[in-house]
Each structure stands twice: as structure tokens, then as C-alpha cells.
Design an enzyme around this catalytic site. Structure first.
Site, PDB file in Angstrom:
ATOM      1  N   HIS A   1       0.827  -1.210   0.000  1.00  0.00           N
ATOM      2  CA  HIS A   1       0.000   0.000   0.000  1.00  0.00           C
ATOM      3  C   HIS A   1       0.863   1.262   0.000  1.00  0.00           C
ATOM      4  CE1 HIS A   1      -3.228   2.571   2.172  1.00  0.00           C
ATOM      5  NE2 HIS A   1      -3.559   2.447   0.891  1.00  0.00           N
TER       6      HIS A   1
ATOM      7  N   HIS B   1      -1.150  11.389  -2.270  1.00  0.00           N
ATOM      8  CA  HIS B   1      -2.476  10.923  -1.863  1.00  0.00           C
ATOM      9  C   HIS B   1      -3.459  12.070  -1.684  1.00  0.00           C
ATOM     10  CE1 HIS B   1      -5.631   9.725   1.013  1.00  0.00           C
ATOM     11  NE2 HIS B   1      -5.554   8.542   0.410  1.00  0.00           N
TER      12      HIS B   1
END
Length: 269
Positions: A31, A73
């Protein structure tokens, strides 16, 4: 669709078959690179994950003001860089000078935000796989889907044609971004990201020509995996950090596990 519950009820007691469509990706994805143990969405994170045996990575890609795809992100810069404000307001020349590592620890100070071009070079040279989450700023969904898909086609096309690489899997919570990616480069595999099941989400994934759905791990049930597999969709789970839950999902026939725990799990493939 009559109701989501009804649609997920198996028609019989037979074991659902795995979708016939080829699936070229490993089971385990790190991730945000190895974003818990190194600065997330950086080359340093991917290098760390690779050093621990991981060969598939998930990352977040958005656009600079001048349309260059890069990894980040958040819509804003303050959490993971030494700057503040909206990332979409800066050109790549400005973004490329930011420190995206110092927040995580002094050893990573000076680690830059990576462009998608830079990440592609690392992935391709090492034979790794990639799941790119399209992360458009609000209102920038179509441009993000289109430009990232075009960049992926340019960066991976020759290697895929020569059978030396597989296309990255493009995923997004935003159907508009996936639709734009499909229009720009229909050959790229796509996946709809879903945190909580919402009406028609499976139908929308199918209409977008998705090959997979990526679901928050607690939403996944045996019935859901069976329904999606019967519809020809692969199923990936995020963010799976508990070994017990990982084992349950593997027993259910999950196609992909996205995890932060790169030092806890040892990918077998």
C-alpha cells in the site's frame, strides 16, 4: 436491480468459479509503496517494499497544474511535504523541489515527490506490477483519467507489447475518472474502488468495462465474492493488515490483497 441483498444471494450451493479473464497480477500489493515504513508514495517506499520481497505496489497518482502525473495521496501538500496548499495549483517544476520525506524521519529528508515517469522506470526495470489509484482533485476527474491513461500507454506500451511487462491496473473511487481513462486508452485494465457498497456500484463497474472491484476489506463477504466472480470481475481488498483476516479472504478466493504490513507478510508470489 431489485436490491443489492437480493443480487448477492447465490443461485445455488455450487462453488463460484474464478473469472475466466486472465489475471496477471500477484496476490499481494504494498500500500502506497511501503507507506507505513517509509514516506508513502515515494520511490524510497517502493525500494523498501522491494527489498522485503514485494513485487506489486499500489500508489496514488494525480496531476500538477500543468498536467504532469505524479504521486500524492492528498489534495493538499501539508501532511506529506514541506509545503502547504492545493497540489493542483503548482506546476511540476515547483512540486519536484518539495521535500516529501522529511515528515517521516530524518533519514528520508529530501526525498522528492516522484513523477509517474520515474516510478515507471523503477517498476519496469525490476519487473514489478503496479496498481495506480487515480486521485483527481475535485472537478479534475476527467482530465486526470485521460492524462494518466495516456501517460501509462506511453510509458508501458512498448514493454507490454514485447511481453516484458503487464499494464498497471487503474483504479478509482471516481467513475468519471475511469470513464475518461477508458476513452483515452481502452486497453488498460480498470477497477472501481468502493469503500461501502452503494446502489448500482456493481452495474457501474460492469458498464465501465472494469476487470475488477477494489473493496474495503470489511465489506467483503463470501456472497459478494461469488457474485462478482460470476459476473467476471476480480476482487481486491484494502487495507488488509491482520493476518487472520488475510487468511479468511484468501480462503474465500480473493484475487488481491493491499497491505501496509510489508514487514509482517511475506508475499508467496
Amino acid at each position: 436491480m431489485s436490491s443489492l441483498h437480493h443480487d448477492l444471494t447465490p443461485d445455488d450451493d455450487t462453488e463460484p468459479a474464478t473469472p475466466a479473464r486472465p489475471w496477471p497480477y500477484p496476490l499481494w500489493f504494498a500500500h502506497r509503496g511501503a507507506g507505513r515504513h517509509a514516506p508513502e508514495n515515494t520511490l524510497a517506499a517502493m525500494r523498501l517494499g522491494a527489498s522485503l520481497g514485494w513485487r506489486a505496489f499500489e500508489c496514488d497518482v494525480r496531476l500538477s497544474a500543468d498536467g504532469l502525473p505524479f504521486l500524492l495521496h492528498d489534495d493538499t501538500l501539508e501532511r506529506t511535504t514541506d509545503a502547504a496548499g492545493a497540489a493542483l495549483e503548482l506546476d511540476w517544476a515547483e512540486l519536484s523541489l518539495l521535500d516529501a520525506g522529511g515528515w517521516h524521519g530524518r533519514i528520508f529528508a529530501g526525498e522528492p515527490l516522484p513523477s509517474l515517469d520515474g516510478i515507471a522506470a523503477f517498476i519496469l526495470r525490476n519487473g514489478h506490477a503496479l496498481n495506480i489509484e487515480l486521485k483527481p482533485a475535485p472537478g479534475d476527474e476527467e482530465r486526470t483519467g485521460r492524462l494518466v491513461a495516456q501517460a501509462v500507454r506511453r510509458l508501458w506500451g512498448e514493454a507490454v507489447h514485447d511481453e516484458q511487462a503487464v499494464w498497471p491496473l487503474l483504479s478509482s473511487f471516481r467513475p468519471e475518472a475511469l470513464a475518461a481513462a477508458r476513452e483515452a486508452a481502452p486497453e488498460l485494465p480498470r477497477a472501481l474502488l468502493v469503500e461501502t457498497l452503494w446502489p448500482d456500484c456493481i452495474d457501474i463497474a460492469e458498464r465501465l468495462g472494469c476487470s475488477a472491484m477494489v473493496l474495503e476489506q470489511s465489506a467483503i463477504t463470501p456472497e459478494l465474492i461469488g457474485r462478482l466472480h460470476r459476473d467476471g470481475l476480480r476482487v481486491l481488498a484494502y487495507t488488509v493488515n491482520d493476518p487472520g483476516r488475510a487468511g479468511e479472504l484468501i480462503e474465500l478466493g480473493i484475487d488481491g490483497l493491499i497491505s501496509d504490513e510489508v514487514d509482517r507478510f511475506v508475499p508467496a508470489d
